[in-house]
Design a protein around this motif. Structure first.
Motif, PDB file in Angstrom:
ATOM      1  N   GLN A   1      25.359  40.543  47.934  1.00 36.27           N
ATOM      2  CA  GLN A   1      26.504  39.733  47.499  1.00 36.27           C
ATOM      3  C   GLN A   1      27.817  40.403  47.905  1.00 36.27           C
ATOM      4  OE1 GLN A   1      25.196  36.647  46.789  1.00 36.27           O
ATOM      5  NE2 GLN A   1      26.775  36.558  45.223  1.00 36.27           N
ATOM      6  N   HIS A   2      27.917  41.718  47.672  1.00 34.54           N
ATOM      7  CA  HIS A   2      29.159  42.420  48.012  1.00 34.54           C
ATOM      8  C   HIS A   2      29.344  42.511  49.531  1.00 34.54           C
ATOM      9  CE1 HIS A   2      30.424  43.201  43.994  1.00 34.54           C
ATOM     10  NE2 HIS A   2      29.304  43.814  43.686  1.00 34.54           N
ATOM     11  N   ALA A   3      28.241  42.626  50.261  1.00 35.74           N
ATOM     12  CA  ALA A   3      28.342  42.671  51.727  1.00 35.74           C
ATOM     13  C   ALA A   3      28.913  41.340  52.228  1.00 35.74           C
ATOM     14  CB  ALA A   3      26.972  42.925  52.332  1.00 35.74           C
ATOM     15  N   LYS A   4      28.397  40.256  51.651  1.00 35.02           N
ATOM     16  CA  LYS A   4      28.838  38.915  52.063  1.00 35.02           C
ATOM     17  C   LYS A   4      30.306  38.705  51.698  1.00 35.02           C
ATOM     18  CE  LYS A   4      25.717  35.998  50.606  1.00 35.02           C
ATOM     19  NZ  LYS A   4      25.320  34.959  49.669  1.00 35.02           N
ATOM     20  N   ALA A   5      30.662  39.033  50.461  1.00 37.99           N
ATOM     21  CA  ALA A   5      32.020  38.728  49.989  1.00 37.99           C
ATOM     22  C   ALA A   5      33.077  39.635  50.618  1.00 37.99           C
ATOM     23  CB  ALA A   5      32.057  38.851  48.465  1.00 37.99           C
ATOM     24  N   SER A   6      32.727  40.881  50.900  1.00 38.92           N
ATOM     25  CA  SER A   6      33.736  41.813  51.431  1.00 38.92           C
ATOM     26  C   SER A   6      33.696  41.898  52.950  1.00 38.92           C
ATOM     27  CB  SER A   6      33.486  43.214  50.865  1.00 38.92           C
ATOM     28  OG  SER A   6      32.253  43.708  51.368  1.00 38.92           O
ATOM     29  N   ASP A   7      32.621  41.367  53.521  1.00 39.40           N
ATOM     30  CA  ASP A   7      32.402  41.463  54.954  1.00 39.40           C
ATOM     31  C   ASP A   7      32.234  42.924  55.405  1.00 39.40           C
ATOM     32  OD1 ASP A   7      31.863  40.114  57.209  1.00 39.40           O
ATOM     33  OD2 ASP A   7      33.951  39.886  57.879  1.00 39.40           O
ATOM     34  N   LYS A   8      31.757  43.748  54.497  1.00 36.15           N
ATOM     35  CA  LYS A   8      31.470  45.162  54.823  1.00 36.15           C
ATOM     36  C   LYS A   8      29.966  45.356  54.678  1.00 36.15           C
ATOM     37  CE  LYS A   8      35.889  46.647  54.723  1.00 36.15           C
ATOM     38  NZ  LYS A   8      36.525  45.417  54.307  1.00 36.15           N
TER      39      LYS A   8
ATOM     40  N   SER B   1      39.423  41.615  41.321  1.00 32.29           N
ATOM     41  CA  SER B   1      38.752  40.444  40.717  1.00 32.29           C
ATOM     42  C   SER B   1      37.625  39.922  41.619  1.00 32.29           C
ATOM     43  CB  SER B   1      39.762  39.337  40.425  1.00 32.29           C
ATOM     44  OG  SER B   1      40.394  38.964  41.610  1.00 32.29           O
ATOM     45  N   LYS B   2      37.721  40.220  42.925  1.00 34.59           N
ATOM     46  CA  LYS B   2      36.654  39.733  43.842  1.00 34.59           C
ATOM     47  C   LYS B   2      35.303  40.385  43.539  1.00 34.59           C
ATOM     48  CE  LYS B   2      39.161  37.785  47.569  1.00 34.59           C
ATOM     49  NZ  LYS B   2      40.144  38.137  48.575  1.00 34.59           N
ATOM     50  N   VAL B   3      35.346  41.600  42.948  1.00 36.69           N
ATOM     51  CA  VAL B   3      34.090  42.259  42.560  1.00 36.69           C
ATOM     52  C   VAL B   3      33.321  41.352  41.612  1.00 36.69           C
ATOM     53  CG1 VAL B   3      33.111  44.191  41.228  1.00 36.69           C
ATOM     54  CG2 VAL B   3      35.031  44.601  42.803  1.00 36.69           C
ATOM     55  N   TRP B   4      34.066  40.761  40.653  1.00 37.24           N
ATOM     56  CA  TRP B   4      33.409  39.972  39.597  1.00 37.24           C
ATOM     57  C   TRP B   4      33.073  38.563  40.065  1.00 37.24           C
ATOM     58  CZ3 TRP B   4      31.677  43.515  36.790  1.00 37.24           C
ATOM     59  CH2 TRP B   4      32.398  44.701  36.629  1.00 37.24           C
ATOM     60  N   GLU B   5      33.776  38.118  41.111  1.00 38.68           N
ATOM     61  CA  GLU B   5      33.375  36.835  41.716  1.00 38.68           C
ATOM     62  C   GLU B   5      32.069  37.026  42.476  1.00 38.68           C
ATOM     63  OE1 GLU B   5      36.784  35.501  43.981  1.00 38.68           O
ATOM     64  OE2 GLU B   5      38.006  35.624  42.154  1.00 38.68           O
ATOM     65  N   ALA B   6      32.029  38.105  43.292  1.00 38.29           N
ATOM     66  CA  ALA B   6      30.832  38.342  44.108  1.00 38.29           C
ATOM     67  C   ALA B   6      29.608  38.640  43.238  1.00 38.29           C
ATOM     68  CB  ALA B   6      31.086  39.508  45.065  1.00 38.29           C
ATOM     69  N   SER B   7      29.804  39.355  42.163  1.00 36.93           N
ATOM     70  CA  SER B   7      28.654  39.747  41.326  1.00 36.93           C
ATOM     71  C   SER B   7      28.105  38.564  40.527  1.00 36.93           C
ATOM     72  CB  SER B   7      29.077  40.845  40.356  1.00 36.93           C
ATOM     73  OG  SER B   7      30.005  40.317  39.429  1.00 36.93           O
TER      74      SER B   7
ATOM     75  N   SER C   1      42.716  40.106  36.590  1.00 38.69           N
ATOM     76  CA  SER C   1      41.473  40.866  36.720  1.00 38.69           C
ATOM     77  C   SER C   1      40.794  40.946  35.355  1.00 38.69           C
ATOM     78  CB  SER C   1      41.711  42.246  37.304  1.00 38.69           C
ATOM     79  OG  SER C   1      40.448  42.763  37.712  1.00 38.69           O
ATOM     80  N   TYR C   2      39.803  41.816  35.262  1.00 37.02           N
ATOM     81  CA  TYR C   2      38.977  41.841  34.053  1.00 37.02           C
ATOM     82  C   TYR C   2      38.671  43.279  33.646  1.00 37.02           C
ATOM     83  CZ  TYR C   2      38.209  37.177  35.912  1.00 37.02           C
ATOM     84  OH  TYR C   2      38.397  35.934  36.421  1.00 37.02           O
ATOM     85  N   LEU C   3      38.489  43.490  32.358  1.00 35.63           N
ATOM     86  CA  LEU C   3      37.916  44.757  31.919  1.00 35.63           C
ATOM     87  C   LEU C   3      36.430  44.659  32.236  1.00 35.63           C
ATOM     88  CD1 LEU C   3      39.502  45.446  28.410  1.00 35.63           C
ATOM     89  CD2 LEU C   3      40.444  45.803  30.686  1.00 35.63           C
ATOM     90  N   ARG C   4      35.861  45.674  32.857  1.00 35.40           N
ATOM     91  CA  ARG C   4      34.476  45.533  33.333  1.00 35.40           C
ATOM     92  C   ARG C   4      33.498  45.269  32.169  1.00 35.40           C
ATOM     93  NH1 ARG C   4      33.564  51.862  34.967  1.00 35.40           N
ATOM     94  NH2 ARG C   4      33.519  52.656  32.845  1.00 35.40           N
ATOM     95  N   PRO C   5      32.581  44.333  32.380  1.00 36.69           N
ATOM     96  CA  PRO C   5      31.570  44.073  31.340  1.00 36.69           C
ATOM     97  C   PRO C   5      30.326  44.931  31.525  1.00 36.69           C
ATOM     98  CG  PRO C   5      31.473  42.383  33.009  1.00 36.69           C
ATOM     99  CD  PRO C   5      32.536  43.327  33.458  1.00 36.69           C
ATOM    100  N   GLU C   6      30.268  45.682  32.623  1.00 36.07           N
ATOM    101  CA  GLU C   6      29.162  46.624  32.861  1.00 36.07           C
ATOM    102  C   GLU C   6      29.667  47.664  33.848  1.00 36.07           C
ATOM    103  OE1 GLU C   6      25.931  44.438  34.781  1.00 36.07           O
ATOM    104  OE2 GLU C   6      26.968  44.577  36.695  1.00 36.07           O
ATOM    105  N   THR C   7      29.060  48.852  33.813  1.00 31.76           N
ATOM    106  CA  THR C   7      29.503  49.890  34.751  1.00 31.76           C
ATOM    107  C   THR C   7      28.820  49.727  36.108  1.00 31.76           C
ATOM    108  OG1 THR C   7      27.756  51.404  34.019  1.00 31.76           O
ATOM    109  CG2 THR C   7      29.890  51.581  32.895  1.00 31.76           C
ATOM    110  N   ALA C   8      27.722  48.943  36.117  1.00 29.55           N
ATOM    111  CA  ALA C   8      26.846  48.868  37.287  1.00 29.55           C
ATOM    112  C   ALA C   8      27.578  48.502  38.586  1.00 29.55           C
ATOM    113  CB  ALA C   8      25.747  47.844  37.021  1.00 29.55           C
ATOM    114  N   GLN C   9      28.529  47.554  38.499  1.00 36.29           N
ATOM    115  CA  GLN C   9      29.149  47.081  39.748  1.00 36.29           C
ATOM    116  C   GLN C   9      29.879  48.200  40.490  1.00 36.29           C
ATOM    117  OE1 GLN C   9      28.354  44.244  41.166  1.00 36.29           O
ATOM    118  NE2 GLN C   9      27.099  43.817  39.359  1.00 36.29           N
ATOM    119  N   GLY C  10      30.358  49.203  39.733  1.00 38.33           N
ATOM    120  CA  GLY C  10      31.004  50.353  40.388  1.00 38.33           C
ATOM    121  C   GLY C  10      30.061  51.029  41.364  1.00 38.33           C
ATOM    122  N   MET C  11      28.804  51.135  40.971  1.00 43.90           N
ATOM    123  CA  MET C  11      27.816  51.806  41.840  1.00 43.90           C
ATOM    124  C   MET C  11      27.531  50.981  43.098  1.00 43.90           C
ATOM    125  SD  MET C  11      27.210  53.147  38.647  1.00 43.90           S
ATOM    126  CE  MET C  11      25.862  52.684  37.625  1.00 43.90           C
TER     127      MET C  11
END
Ligand code: GAP
Length: 507
Positions: A342-349, A77-83, A206-216
């Motif tokens: 956004q993902h770098a900030k939220a995941s600290d990676k 679910s953090k993917v969709w918070e960060a995005s 969690s969520y069913l993805r609303p776009e495939t983009a976040q996977g990339m």
């Protein structure tokens, strides 16, 4: 839209053909259907697979700078918070408290009825190709019904997101025709929620993805570390996405479960993004032409700067002229480095790349061409649908329906037809050819009915060629007739020529 609208009528005929010939069915039809969901029948899956295969071959396999990915539909679910999807993936929703109908506020239009500069009431309509005319007609009808004297001013349409709070109770609901039941617009999040595991609390949400983009974006580092890719490069993915659309409509154009083909093209932070963006717009346009969509039906729409998200540098949509209007087919967005950051900030990676030239690390920027498979399929159906005339057995002209699919996309490439079914020599040769073709292509064998009727059946499902095995085939030189779907012309050819033709046209 009124049912007398010819474009609507055309859409009805296309939907009817799609159902009758096994392309697309309403989902769960035996239980009354489920709004916004569709099933693809035997011919529909072939057509859809061909669209996907063409895109994948041209976008991934035939290019050296793009790699593929298949990420999971349900992600953390953090993917969709960060995005930003949890907070902002919303559409404005208006409820009618009486009818229980729900409307997208930006698709519900209204106007004050102005008679000699005085507001005497309000009218509303749902968005269509003729919103302004329909509102004007509604205003005239309102004035007549209330027997109001004086000159009616031209209506000024606005949508419900633009309504002032004091206007909302005065605007009639399209369902009841009466004011007082519409709610003010509120943000409705379009993501389908689900729970992972046995617990049904927020920690499992969690969520069913609303776009495939976040996977990339989320897998960006894994691809860089393992894929031997160098900037500029892209990651492409085809897969299902889900959006709880408030008003799914226009058949498969806007549905709640659909398939996307998206590609994230990562570029250097100092690269000429505008040039790259333009190149991708043209690549996408050319690709649509290569699968047979007519140039006359395509146009470009650049999103106005003031409507772009703050991080976006520009978005251009390739629009297609559907029977129900010119609508978005393919969006090509220049998204800066927002998603990776956004993902770098939220995941600290870290999501950075090391620049050998400057010896500095940076977060790449991205150009994103994102298109829906179902929208392409609908465009292909609409552009290919033609009603013309063909001679019957006795030479009399009769109406025929044709789907002029490009050979690359046609669900059946060749129909093999023995001229008659009770001559073993003919059927044996036809079966032999059928078996040979079948190893490589989707083909169809049909020996029942008059030959003209068999041609017609193939025309209706878009088969580009029919081959007929006749007496000349078995008694003379082995040639058979090849009949072209679009010109209806026939010529005699050898088997090797048929395979050469298929090799050239289907790639
Ligand atoms: N990652 C960016 C993105 O998803 P989008 O404009 O929301 O952008 C991209 O969607 C494409 O997906 C659209 O241009 C359209 O072709 C398709 N699409 C979006 N919503 C859809 C829906 N509800 N039904 C069918 N196709 C849809």
């Amino acid at each position: 839209m009124s049912t007398a609208d010819p474009s609507n009528d055309l859409m009805e005929r296309i939907v009817a053909l799609a159902k009758r010939r096994g392309f697309i069915f309403p989902s769960s039809e035996i239980y009354g259907g489920l709004n916004g969901f569709f099933d693809y029948g035997p011919l529909g899956v072939e057509l859809k697979k061909n669209i996907r295969d063409c895109w994948w071959n041209d976008m991934v396999r035939r290019r050296d700078d793009i790699v593929g990915l298949e990420s999971s539909i349900i992600m953390h679910s953090k993917v969709w918070e960060a995005s930003g999807h949890v907070a902002g993936f919303t559409d404005p929703l208006v409820d009618c408290k009486v009818s229980k109908q729900r409307y997208r506020a930006d698709q519900l239009f209204f106007a004050p009825v102005l008679v000699e500069e005085k507001i005497v009431g309000y009218v509303s309509v749902l968005e269509s190709e003729r919103t302004a005319e329909e509102l004007q007609a509604a205003a005239e009808a309102f004035k007549r019904k209330k027997a109001i004297q004086g000159k009616l001013e031209p209506v000024q349409p606005r949508d419900m997101t633009e309504a002032k709070p004091e206007e909302i109770p005065l605007i009639p609901s399209p369902a009841t025709g009466e004011p007082g039941s519409l709610t003010p617009p509120r943000a409705f999040n379009m993501m389908f929620e689900t729970y992972v595991g046995a617990l049904r609390d927020d920690s499992a949400k969690s969520y069913l993805r609303p776009e495939t983009a976040q996977g990339m974006f989320v897998d960006f580092k894994s691809v860089v570390d393992t894929g031997r890719v160098k900037l500029p490069f892209g990651i492409a993915q085809i897969g299902k996405s889900f959006r709880n659309e408030i008003t799914p409509r226009n058949f498969i154009f806007r549905s709640r479960e659909f398939e996307q083909m998206e590609m994230e093209y990562f570029i250097h932070e100092d690269a000429d993004w505008d040039k790259c963006h333009k190149e991708w717009i043209e690549w996408c346009r050319q690709w649509l032409l290569s699968i047979g969509l007519p140039e006359s039906h395509l146009s470009l729409y650049a999103h106005p700067k003031e409507k772009l998200a703050f991080y976006s540098k520009g978005t251009v949509d390739i629009m297609f002229k559907y029977p129900f209007g010119v609508q978005e087919l393919w969006g090509i967005a220049a998204r800066g480095n927002y998603d990776l950051s956004q993902h770098a900030k939220a995941s600290d990676k870290p999501m950075e790349i090391f620049d050998e030239a400057t010896k500095k690390k940076f977060v790449p920027h991205v150009i994103e061409p994102a298109v829906g498979v179902d929208r392409i399929l609908l465009a292909v159906l609409c552009a290919g649908y033609v009603e013309d005339e063909a001679p019957d057995e006795k030479g009399k002209m009769e109406k025929r329906t044709v789907l002029r699919f490009s050979p690359r996309l046609a669900p059946v490439k060749v129909a093999v037809l023995p001229l008659v079914k009770n001559k073993e020599a003919l059927t044996k040769r036809a079966e032999e050819l059928y078996a040979k073709l079948k190893r490589k292509y989707a083909v169809f064998y049909d020996e029942s009915g008059a030959i003209g009727r068999r041609y017609r059946r193939q025309d209706e499902i878009g088969t580009p060629w029919c081959v007929t095995i006749d007496f000349e085939t078995v008694e003379k030189d082995g040639t058979f007739t090849l009949r072209d779907r679009d010109t209806m012309q026939q010529k005699r050819i050898h088997e090797a020529e048929l395979f050469a033709l298929l090799e050239e046209k289907i790639y």
